[in-house]
Design a protein around this motif. Structure first.
Motif, PDB file in Angstrom:
ATOM      1  N   LEU A   1      36.692  50.423  42.402  1.00 36.89           N
ATOM      2  CA  LEU A   1      35.580  49.605  41.925  1.00 36.89           C
ATOM      3  C   LEU A   1      34.920  48.884  43.097  1.00 36.89           C
ATOM      4  N   GLY A   2      35.736  48.314  43.964  1.00 37.66           N
ATOM      5  CA  GLY A   2      35.206  47.569  45.107  1.00 37.66           C
ATOM      6  C   GLY A   2      34.340  48.423  46.011  1.00 37.66           C
ATOM      7  N   TRP A   3      34.827  49.602  46.366  1.00 34.59           N
ATOM      8  CA  TRP A   3      34.065  50.413  47.316  1.00 34.59           C
ATOM      9  C   TRP A   3      32.910  51.157  46.669  1.00 34.59           C
ATOM     10  N   PHE A   4      33.047  51.581  45.443  1.00 31.76           N
ATOM     11  CA  PHE A   4      31.893  52.207  44.791  1.00 31.76           C
ATOM     12  C   PHE A   4      30.784  51.179  44.550  1.00 31.76           C
ATOM     13  N   THR A   5      31.182  49.949  44.252  1.00 34.37           N
ATOM     14  CA  THR A   5      30.186  48.884  44.115  1.00 34.37           C
ATOM     15  C   THR A   5      29.519  48.607  45.455  1.00 34.37           C
ATOM     16  N   ALA A   6      30.308  48.558  46.527  1.00 31.02           N
ATOM     17  CA  ALA A   6      29.747  48.317  47.862  1.00 31.02           C
ATOM     18  C   ALA A   6      28.771  49.426  48.252  1.00 31.02           C
TER      19      ALA A   6
ATOM     20  N   ASP B   1      28.073  43.511  56.847  1.00 27.77           N
ATOM     21  CA  ASP B   1      28.439  43.187  58.221  1.00 27.77           C
ATOM     22  C   ASP B   1      29.679  42.308  58.217  1.00 27.77           C
ATOM     23  N   LYS B   2      29.979  41.657  59.333  1.00 24.73           N
ATOM     24  CA  LYS B   2      31.201  40.860  59.438  1.00 24.73           C
ATOM     25  C   LYS B   2      31.227  39.674  58.472  1.00 24.73           C
ATOM     26  N   ASN B   3      30.096  39.315  57.915  1.00 25.73           N
ATOM     27  CA  ASN B   3      30.026  38.201  56.963  1.00 25.73           C
ATOM     28  C   ASN B   3      30.254  38.633  55.517  1.00 25.73           C
ATOM     29  N   TYR B   4      30.347  39.946  55.285  1.00 29.13           N
ATOM     30  CA  TYR B   4      30.538  40.461  53.929  1.00 29.13           C
ATOM     31  C   TYR B   4      31.930  40.086  53.435  1.00 29.13           C
ATOM     32  N   GLU B   5      32.000  39.468  52.287  1.00 30.45           N
ATOM     33  CA  GLU B   5      33.282  39.019  51.746  1.00 30.45           C
ATOM     34  C   GLU B   5      33.781  39.898  50.613  1.00 30.45           C
ATOM     35  N   GLY B   6      33.128  41.015  50.372  1.00 31.16           N
ATOM     36  CA  GLY B   6      33.567  41.911  49.314  1.00 31.16           C
ATOM     37  C   GLY B   6      32.921  41.572  47.990  1.00 31.16           C
ATOM     38  N   ASN B   7      33.449  42.193  46.949  1.00 31.21           N
ATOM     39  CA  ASN B   7      32.907  42.005  45.604  1.00 31.21           C
ATOM     40  C   ASN B   7      34.077  41.809  44.644  1.00 31.21           C
ATOM     41  N   ALA B   8      33.809  41.874  43.365  1.00 31.63           N
ATOM     42  CA  ALA B   8      34.863  41.620  42.367  1.00 31.63           C
ATOM     43  C   ALA B   8      36.021  42.604  42.494  1.00 31.63           C
ATOM     44  N   GLY B   9      35.724  43.869  42.773  1.00 28.56           N
ATOM     45  CA  GLY B   9      36.796  44.857  42.932  1.00 28.56           C
ATOM     46  C   GLY B   9      37.698  44.535  44.106  1.00 28.56           C
ATOM     47  N   HIS B  10      37.097  44.147  45.226  1.00 23.30           N
ATOM     48  CA  HIS B  10      37.892  43.753  46.397  1.00 23.30           C
ATOM     49  C   HIS B  10      38.736  42.517  46.096  1.00 23.30           C
ATOM     50  N   MET B  11      38.112  41.551  45.410  1.00 18.56           N
ATOM     51  CA  MET B  11      38.835  40.324  45.082  1.00 18.56           C
ATOM     52  C   MET B  11      40.040  40.611  44.184  1.00 18.56           C
ATOM     53  N   LEU B  12      39.829  41.433  43.152  1.00 17.04           N
ATOM     54  CA  LEU B  12      40.929  41.768  42.243  1.00 17.04           C
ATOM     55  C   LEU B  12      42.032  42.533  42.978  1.00 17.04           C
TER      56      LEU B  12
END
Length: 144
Positions: A25-30, A41-52
């Motif tokens: 989910l995280g990478w397909f969303t990204a 970039d280096k400031n990207y904190e991910g999305n809901a999939g990465h967080m989960l």
């Protein structure tokens, strides 16, 4: 306690499957977000999939694995403590591999994925070992 052992081991296995779903989910969303113009970039904190994925991997699965180890001492599952130790060891290795993937070399992430399959298998085996023994087959009777 045997049932608790089985449920906890099963939850670890289910957690591994959820982890795969969360990272997908995280990478397909990204990727979709990048297609829509987002710059990662280096400031990207991910999305809901990465967080989960991060929360389950660093919090829920380790807690469940440690509970499995504690319960293993009381569950009277043959080899239960050994299999619970395998689960805890693989969870610890999974966390180490994740940190090494970010800090040393991303290629280590392939071992992180491979270890997830090992954890899934070992947790499944542990759960299966706590299953109730099958009922003995009834003796066939012959009519006279």
């Amino acid at each position: 306690m045997r049932s608790v052992y089985r449920v906890l081991a099963g939850l670890v296995a289910i957690g591994v499957v959820l982890q795969a779903m969360f990272v997908a989910l995280g990478w397909f969303t990204a990727i979709k977000d990048m297609d829509d113009g987002l710059v990662i970039d280096k400031n990207y904190e991910g999305n809901a999939g990465h967080m989960l994925h991060g929360q389950f991997g660093m919090l829920f699965i380790p807690i469940i694995a440690l509970l499995l180890l504690i319960v293993s001492f009381f569950a009277k599952v043959q080899g239960g403590v050994r299999w619970a130790l395998y689960v805890v060891g693989l969870v610890a290795l999974q966390i180490v591999l994740a940190f090494l993937s970010f800090g040393v070399a991303p290629v280590i992430g392939t071992l992180h994925a491979l270890n997830a399959f090992a954890l899934l298998a070992v947790a499944g085996i542990a759960a299966r070992r706590a299953a109730p023994a099958p009922a003995p087959a009834a003796e066939p009777t012959t009519a006279v």
